[in-house]
Design an enzyme around this catalytic site. Sequence first.
Site, short mmCIF file in Angstrom:
data_model
loop_
_atom_site.label_atom_id
_atom_site.label_comp_id
_atom_site.label_asym_id
_atom_site.label_seq_id
_atom_site.Cartn_x
_atom_site.Cartn_y
_atom_site.Cartn_z
CD1 TRP A 25 1.22 -5.35 -3.10
CD2 TRP A 25 0.88 -7.23 -4.26
NE1 TRP A 25 0.28 -6.09 -2.43
CE2 TRP A 25 0.04 -7.26 -3.13
CE3 TRP A 25 0.83 -8.32 -5.15
CZ2 TRP A 25 -0.82 -8.31 -2.85
CZ3 TRP A 25 -0.04 -9.36 -4.88
CH2 TRP A 25 -0.85 -9.36 -3.73
CG PHE A 58 -7.36 -0.47 -2.86
CD1 PHE A 58 -8.37 -0.47 -3.82
CD2 PHE A 58 -7.71 -0.17 -1.55
CE1 PHE A 58 -9.68 -0.17 -3.49
CE2 PHE A 58 -9.01 0.14 -1.20
CZ PHE A 58 -10.00 0.14 -2.17
CB VAL A 80 4.08 -3.07 -10.17
CG1 VAL A 80 4.18 -4.08 -11.31
CG2 VAL A 80 5.26 -2.11 -10.16
CB ILE A 82 1.13 -8.41 -12.65
CG1 ILE A 82 2.32 -7.44 -12.78
CG2 ILE A 82 1.20 -9.52 -13.69
CD1 ILE A 82 3.68 -8.06 -12.70
CG HIS A 88 -8.36 -8.40 -6.46
ND1 HIS A 88 -9.24 -8.57 -5.43
CD2 HIS A 88 -7.37 -7.62 -5.99
CE1 HIS A 88 -8.81 -7.89 -4.38
NE2 HIS A 88 -7.67 -7.31 -4.69
NE ARG A 127 4.41 -0.97 -20.96
CZ ARG A 127 4.57 -2.01 -21.80
NH1 ARG A 127 5.32 -3.06 -21.44
NH2 ARG A 127 3.98 -2.01 -22.98
C1 DLZ Z 1 -4.51 -7.92 -3.52
C2 DLZ Z 1 -3.55 -7.43 -4.55
C3 DLZ Z 1 -3.29 -8.21 -5.70
C4 DLZ Z 1 -3.96 -9.53 -5.93
N1 DLZ Z 1 -2.40 -7.82 -6.61
C5 DLZ Z 1 -1.78 -6.61 -6.45
C6 DLZ Z 1 -0.86 -6.15 -7.43
O1 DLZ Z 1 -0.54 -6.80 -8.43
N2 DLZ Z 1 -0.28 -4.94 -7.22
C7 DLZ Z 1 -0.58 -4.14 -6.13
O2 DLZ Z 1 -0.05 -3.03 -6.02
N3 DLZ Z 1 -1.45 -4.59 -5.20
C8 DLZ Z 1 -2.04 -5.78 -5.31
N4 DLZ Z 1 -2.92 -6.23 -4.37
C9 DLZ Z 1 -3.06 -5.46 -3.10
C10 DLZ Z 1 -4.08 -4.31 -3.14
O3 DLZ Z 1 -3.57 -3.19 -3.86
C11 DLZ Z 1 -4.35 -3.85 -1.68
O4 DLZ Z 1 -3.14 -3.55 -1.04
C12 DLZ Z 1 -5.07 -4.92 -0.88
O5 DLZ Z 1 -6.27 -5.27 -1.49
C13 DLZ Z 1 -5.34 -4.45 0.56
O6 DLZ Z 1 -6.15 -3.28 0.58
#
Ligand code: DLZ
Length: 155
Positions: A25, A58, A80, A82, A88, A127
Amino acid sequence: MSGAGAPKIQVDGTGLRVTVVAASWHTTVMDGLLAGTRRALVEAGVRSVTEVRVPGSFELPVAAARAAETGADAVVALGVVIRGGTPHFDYVCSAATHGLTDVSTRTGVPVGFGLLTCDTEEQALERAGLPGSGEDKGAEAAEAAIATVLALRAL
Ligand code: DLZ
């Protein structure tokens, strides 16, 4: 959290095998973090580097765990996150942070914590180790992981 007071760490990572696990992301910031990590690993003399991309932050702990269990001397985790309008953010940050801590303490393999948890994209860019950034968290995470490998050898 303020970056003031960060140590200038000089590390010799010669002979170490390092795995970089990086989420996907926020591409611009992530590209900066990855570039900083690569720079720091080269400067530390690390020649064996494996890079693995996962979808989001995650998913960082499971990839870090696999790397730690299959021969990496150190892992650098980059992500990263945000803040948005829902809780969430808190769940992803908490799961990633606790998961990465668990990997390092359970396996004894240091995990450099290069996970940015920011309110805004501007904070993340500051950063990211990009031209104009004030901090280089990808490099810091790599240096910390190597420094911890060396510190653990003294115990
Ligand atoms: C779902 C999600 C959201 C809303 N924002 C981010 C983010 O800012 N940065 C990031 O690394 N991952 C985000 N994810 C995805 C979750 O980490 C994960 O990949 C999903 O929930 C699928 O398991």
